[in-house]
Scaffold this motif. Structure first.
Motif, PDB file in Angstrom:
ATOM      1  N   UNK A 132      30.040 -28.027   0.413  1.00 54.20           N
ATOM      2  CA  UNK A 132      30.637 -29.173  -0.302  1.00 54.20           C
ATOM      3  C   UNK A 132      29.873 -29.399  -1.612  1.00 54.20           C
ATOM      4  N   UNK A 133      30.600 -29.645  -2.696  1.00 53.83           N
ATOM      5  CA  UNK A 133      29.963 -29.895  -3.996  1.00 53.83           C
ATOM      6  C   UNK A 133      30.040 -31.381  -4.336  1.00 53.83           C
ATOM      7  N   UNK A 134      28.915 -32.096  -4.279  1.00 52.48           N
ATOM      8  CA  UNK A 134      28.961 -33.545  -4.546  1.00 52.48           C
ATOM      9  C   UNK A 134      29.241 -33.877  -6.011  1.00 52.48           C
ATOM     10  N   UNK A 135      29.058 -32.878  -6.891  1.00 55.47           N
ATOM     11  CA  UNK A 135      29.219 -33.163  -8.330  1.00 55.47           C
ATOM     12  C   UNK A 135      30.639 -33.591  -8.671  1.00 55.47           C
ATOM     13  N   UNK A 136      30.733 -34.691  -9.418  1.00 60.47           N
ATOM     14  CA  UNK A 136      32.037 -35.158  -9.876  1.00 60.47           C
ATOM     15  C   UNK A 136      32.813 -35.919  -8.814  1.00 60.47           C
ATOM     16  N   UNK A 137      32.257 -36.103  -7.630  1.00 60.47           N
ATOM     17  CA  UNK A 137      32.964 -36.834  -6.570  1.00 60.47           C
ATOM     18  C   UNK A 137      32.666 -38.332  -6.703  1.00 60.47           C
ATOM     19  N   UNK A 138      33.638 -39.135  -6.303  1.00 60.77           N
ATOM     20  CA  UNK A 138      33.418 -40.585  -6.315  1.00 60.77           C
ATOM     21  C   UNK A 138      32.505 -40.956  -5.144  1.00 60.77           C
ATOM     22  N   UNK A 139      31.971 -42.178  -5.194  1.00 57.95           N
ATOM     23  CA  UNK A 139      31.145 -42.670  -4.085  1.00 57.95           C
ATOM     24  C   UNK A 139      31.918 -42.656  -2.767  1.00 57.95           C
ATOM     25  N   UNK A 140      33.201 -43.035  -2.864  1.00 62.51           N
ATOM     26  CA  UNK A 140      34.043 -43.065  -1.660  1.00 62.51           C
ATOM     27  C   UNK A 140      34.201 -41.667  -1.079  1.00 62.51           C
TER      28      UNK A 140
END
Ligand code: NDP
Length: 452
Positions: A132-140
């Motif tokens: 999973x790539x956390x970059x660019x993801x919203x907090x939700x």
């Protein structure tokens, strides 16, 4: 005979774990460097320790379905490799990064066995994560992913059994969401994760521990040669948890950190990195380092896409001490040559396996002191264990108490590693010292516990 047995085991790893190049690299380094020990004592072969230690006790791979902001289900892979529990419950971080695969998690878990042994504490080796790539993801989105990940992982962890922590892409925010879901599913508020918020069971100084510990180790290393960090120009790759607190402690020690990097580029600030601006950009706003150059127009930003020379921009900046603190294999032979040319005296690994084998060889041949990751970055996991101790006794120590313990642990690790190198006729080679010292402790426990 030793050469042949080691060769045989390494070939076997290649056959059984095809494509797991990082794991193979880590195993090769350990097995090759413990040969001076294997030549003195036959018990490791008699008990098949080498064959056993390169195979994880358990590997869990699972599907993680999560809902993105567009209400679409996305699917990623989750991993937990419980590598070795000979000296204590499994312990090791979780990494969320698109490059994560089974080979990555196995390399990290394997390294963790020996690192944890070096701390002098009772913790076994493990690692986990997801592509999973956390970059660019919203907090939700981050929260829903963490919840989905933990909905499976909870079956395999526990405060007495396996205690994950953070790593690349898993910081305080992610540990919070993971812990919240763990608590909800199990109904237990306990120390099954470390790196928790200080208000709900976390340890003061855990956030700082890997970076501070890395600097304490570098200081011990230099002091043993009558030198010190004071006034030294330092470059620190990365600008995540390890890099930020390495820079902060370097400043406390009177060194001059002048450069750091992220996956997009490098900052060279000859006047010295401003720690408050760095934290604001990377820790609080989660922006690219480009923003640092906007705050400090006298700092130079070198975009990774436009770096004209071979190797990595940060290692071409002249320094006395280099702290690779971003990711694996980020310091190559080209970079090592540049460091030597510019008079670097010490490479101190903050990241896991950041230096390629040919680069290490070149550095050692050219008289550069080298602090291997297993020893130099062990302060993080050691302080995680201190968090476990505090949780078990339902207490919380103040920052200074934890920091003093961390400092002593790093001094002890340096002594253990350098004494072991000397004992096996490899004075000054801390790779040999770290691998033999870690291996001996784990192997002894495995032998005493029988064929389990
Ligand atoms: P973070 O996710 O907090 O930070 C990683 C940093 O490295 C980010 O700034 C990232 O850039 C940067 N980065 C990633 N890839 C590259 C690259 N190819 N070139 C330059 N920069 C890059 O991770 P941590 O600081 O926690 O971990 C860093 C290393 O330290 C890892 O090897 C980890 O396994 C090791 N480690 C961490 C411990 C801990 O306690 N956190 C303990 C022991 C070891 P961007 O911001 O663009 O993503």
């Amino acid at each position: 005979m030793v050469d042949e047995r080691v060769e045989y085991i390494l070939n076997d790893i290649k056959m059984c774990s095809p494509g797991q190049t990082e794991f193979y690299q880590a195993a090769q380094e350990v097995l090759e460097s413990i040969k001076p020990l294997l030549e003195c004592e036959s018990k490791y072969f008699d008990n098949n320790i080498l064959e056993r230690i390169v195979v994880p006790e358990r590997t869990v791979i699972f599907r993680v379905n999560w809902l993105n902001d567009a209400n679409k289900v996305e699917t990623k892979l989750g991993y937990r490799v419980q590598f070795n529990s000979a000296i204590g419950p499994y312990k090791g971080g979780l990494r969320f990064h698109p490059t994560v695969n089974l080979g990555t998690v196995k390399f990290l878990g394997f390294e963790q066995i020996f690192k944890n042994a070096l701390t002098g504490l009772q913790i076994g080796g493990a690692k986990g994560g997801s592509n999973f790539d956390p970059k660019g993801k919203s907090d939700g989105e981050i929260m829903r992913f963490c919840q989905a990940f933990m909905s499976e992982l909870y079956k395999h962890i526990g405060y007495n059994h396996d205690v994950p922590a953070g790593d690349i892409g898993v910081g305080a925010r992610e540990i919070g969401y993971l812990f919240g879901q763990y608590k909800k599913i199990t109904g237990e508020f306990n120390g099954a994760l470390t790196g928790k918020g200080v208000e709900w069971g976390g340890s003061l100084a855990r956030k700082e521990a890997t970076g501070y510990g890395s600097v304490y180790f570098a200081q011990e290393h230099l002091e043993s040669y009558g030198n010190s960090l004071e006034g030294k120009v330092c470059t620190v790759s990365g600008s995540g948890n390890v890099a930020i607190y390495t820079i902060e402690q370097l400043l406390h020690m009177g060194a001059k950190p002048v450069a750091c990097s992220d996956s997009q580029g490098t900052i060279y600030h000859a006047a010295g990195i401003d720690i408050a601006s760095l934290k604001a950009v990377k820790e609080i706003n989660r922006e690219s380092l480009k923003s640092y150059a906007k705050i400090h127009p006298d700092a130079k930003y070198i975009d990774v896409a436009h770096y004209p020379k071979g190797g990595h921009a940060i290692w071409h900046i002249p320094c006395d001490v280099a702290f690779p603190s971003a990711t694996q294999n980020e310091l190559t032979l080209v970079d090592a040559k540049e460091l030597v040319k510019n008079g670097c005296i010490l490479v101190n690994e903050g990241a896991n396996m950041p230096t390629t084998p040919d680069a290490i060889e070149y550095l050692l041949e050219n008289g550069v002191y080298f602090s291997p990751a297993k020893a130099a970055n062990a302060g993080g996991v050691a302080t995680s264990q201190l968090e476990m101790s505090q949780n078990a006794s339902m207490s919380q120590w103040n920052f200074e108490t934890v920091n003093i313990k961390l400092h002593q642990i790093m001094k002890d690790i340096y002594k253990r590693v350098s004494d072991t190198a000397k004992e096996y006729n490899s004075e000054g080679n801390l790779i040999v010292g770290a691998n033999i010292a870690g291996f001996k402790k784990v192997a002894k426990s495995m032998i005493e516990q029988g064929a389990v």
